[in-house]
Design a protein around this motif. Structure first.
Motif, short mmCIF file in Angstrom:
data_model
loop_
_atom_site.label_atom_id
_atom_site.label_comp_id
_atom_site.label_asym_id
_atom_site.label_seq_id
_atom_site.Cartn_x
_atom_site.Cartn_y
_atom_site.Cartn_z
N UNK A 81 -34.38 -70.05 36.72
CA UNK A 81 -34.60 -70.19 38.16
C UNK A 81 -35.21 -68.93 38.79
N UNK A 82 -35.36 -67.88 38.01
CA UNK A 82 -36.00 -66.65 38.47
C UNK A 82 -37.13 -66.31 37.51
N UNK A 83 -38.27 -65.99 38.04
CA UNK A 83 -39.41 -65.67 37.18
C UNK A 83 -39.08 -64.50 36.26
N UNK A 84 -38.37 -63.51 36.80
CA UNK A 84 -37.95 -62.37 36.01
C UNK A 84 -36.69 -61.78 36.62
N UNK A 85 -35.97 -61.01 35.82
CA UNK A 85 -34.75 -60.38 36.30
C UNK A 85 -34.60 -59.06 35.56
N UNK A 86 -34.31 -57.99 36.32
CA UNK A 86 -34.14 -56.71 35.65
C UNK A 86 -32.73 -56.58 35.08
N UNK A 87 -32.59 -55.65 34.15
CA UNK A 87 -31.35 -55.46 33.40
C UNK A 87 -30.15 -55.28 34.31
N UNK A 88 -30.25 -54.37 35.27
CA UNK A 88 -29.10 -54.09 36.13
C UNK A 88 -28.71 -55.28 36.99
N UNK A 89 -29.68 -55.99 37.53
CA UNK A 89 -29.38 -57.16 38.35
C UNK A 89 -28.71 -58.25 37.51
N UNK A 90 -29.21 -58.47 36.31
CA UNK A 90 -28.65 -59.46 35.41
C UNK A 90 -27.23 -59.07 35.01
N UNK A 91 -27.04 -57.80 34.73
CA UNK A 91 -25.72 -57.29 34.34
C UNK A 91 -24.70 -57.52 35.47
N UNK A 92 -25.09 -57.20 36.69
CA UNK A 92 -24.18 -57.38 37.83
C UNK A 92 -23.92 -58.85 38.12
N UNK A 93 -24.97 -59.66 38.08
CA UNK A 93 -24.84 -61.08 38.38
C UNK A 93 -23.89 -61.78 37.41
N UNK A 94 -23.96 -61.40 36.13
CA UNK A 94 -23.14 -62.04 35.11
C UNK A 94 -21.86 -61.27 34.78
N UNK A 95 -21.65 -60.15 35.48
CA UNK A 95 -20.46 -59.30 35.27
C UNK A 95 -20.29 -58.89 33.80
N UNK A 96 -21.34 -58.28 33.27
CA UNK A 96 -21.34 -57.86 31.87
C UNK A 96 -21.41 -56.35 31.75
N UNK A 97 -21.06 -55.87 30.57
CA UNK A 97 -21.25 -54.44 30.28
C UNK A 97 -22.67 -54.26 29.76
N UNK A 98 -23.12 -53.02 29.73
CA UNK A 98 -24.46 -52.73 29.20
C UNK A 98 -24.61 -53.23 27.77
N UNK A 99 -23.63 -52.90 26.94
CA UNK A 99 -23.70 -53.28 25.53
C UNK A 99 -23.67 -54.77 25.30
N UNK A 100 -22.83 -55.47 26.06
CA UNK A 100 -22.73 -56.92 25.93
C UNK A 100 -24.05 -57.58 26.31
N UNK A 101 -24.61 -57.18 27.43
CA UNK A 101 -25.89 -57.74 27.85
C UNK A 101 -26.99 -57.41 26.84
N UNK A 102 -27.01 -56.18 26.39
CA UNK A 102 -28.05 -55.75 25.44
C UNK A 102 -28.00 -56.56 24.15
N UNK A 103 -26.80 -56.80 23.62
CA UNK A 103 -26.70 -57.53 22.35
C UNK A 103 -27.12 -59.00 22.52
N UNK A 104 -26.75 -59.61 23.62
CA UNK A 104 -27.11 -61.02 23.83
C UNK A 104 -28.59 -61.19 24.16
N UNK A 105 -29.16 -60.28 24.93
CA UNK A 105 -30.60 -60.38 25.21
C UNK A 105 -31.40 -60.14 23.93
N UNK A 106 -30.93 -59.23 23.09
CA UNK A 106 -31.61 -58.97 21.82
C UNK A 106 -31.62 -60.23 20.96
N UNK A 107 -30.49 -60.93 20.91
CA UNK A 107 -30.42 -62.17 20.12
C UNK A 107 -31.40 -63.22 20.66
N UNK A 108 -31.49 -63.35 21.97
CA UNK A 108 -32.42 -64.31 22.57
C UNK A 108 -33.88 -63.88 22.35
N UNK A 109 -34.12 -62.57 22.35
CA UNK A 109 -35.47 -62.07 22.06
C UNK A 109 -35.88 -62.41 20.63
N UNK A 110 -34.95 -62.23 19.68
CA UNK A 110 -35.24 -62.51 18.28
C UNK A 110 -35.60 -63.97 18.06
#
Length: 98
Positions: free
Chosen positions: A26-55
């Motif tokens: 629903x958003x063309x793009x989202x930056x790391x910090x906004x996504x982290x806050x919106x989903x209430x995640x830690x840096x590491x948690x968001x990084x590992x899940x985004x990496x998996x989706x990137x792969x």
């Protein structure tokens, strides 16, 4: 009933990955910090899940700078959007069949 599970995508079984894709659908793009806050995640948690989706080529990541601050932006790819839509349709089909 087993037929309804055929298009369920294991990549989206994680509520974090499901949330990331839902936000990027629903958003063309989202930056790391906004996504982290919106989903209430830690840096590491968001990084590992985004990496998996990137792969899986479901999202793409662009890194740059705004002034001197680094900025990481995510976008859903066409392949990712299609996979997510198919997953949601499979969930809906399953729910209607029960």
């Amino acid at each position: 009933m087993i037929e309804a599970f055929q298009n369920i995508n294991k990549a989206f079984e994680s509520k974090v990955r499901l949330g990331i894709m839902a936000v990027l659908m629903v958003n063309e793009e989202m930056d790391f910090n906004a996504l982290k806050e919106l989903l209430s995640l830690t840096d590491g948690n968001l990084a590992s899940h985004t990496r998996a989706l990137e792969e899986l080529n479901y999202i793409e990541c662009n890194k740059g700078f705004v002034g001197r601050k680094p900025r990481t932006v995510f976008r859903a790819t066409t392949q990712g959007k299609e996979a997510f839509k198919a997953h949601i349709e499979a969930l809906e089909k399953f729910l209607k069949s029960t």
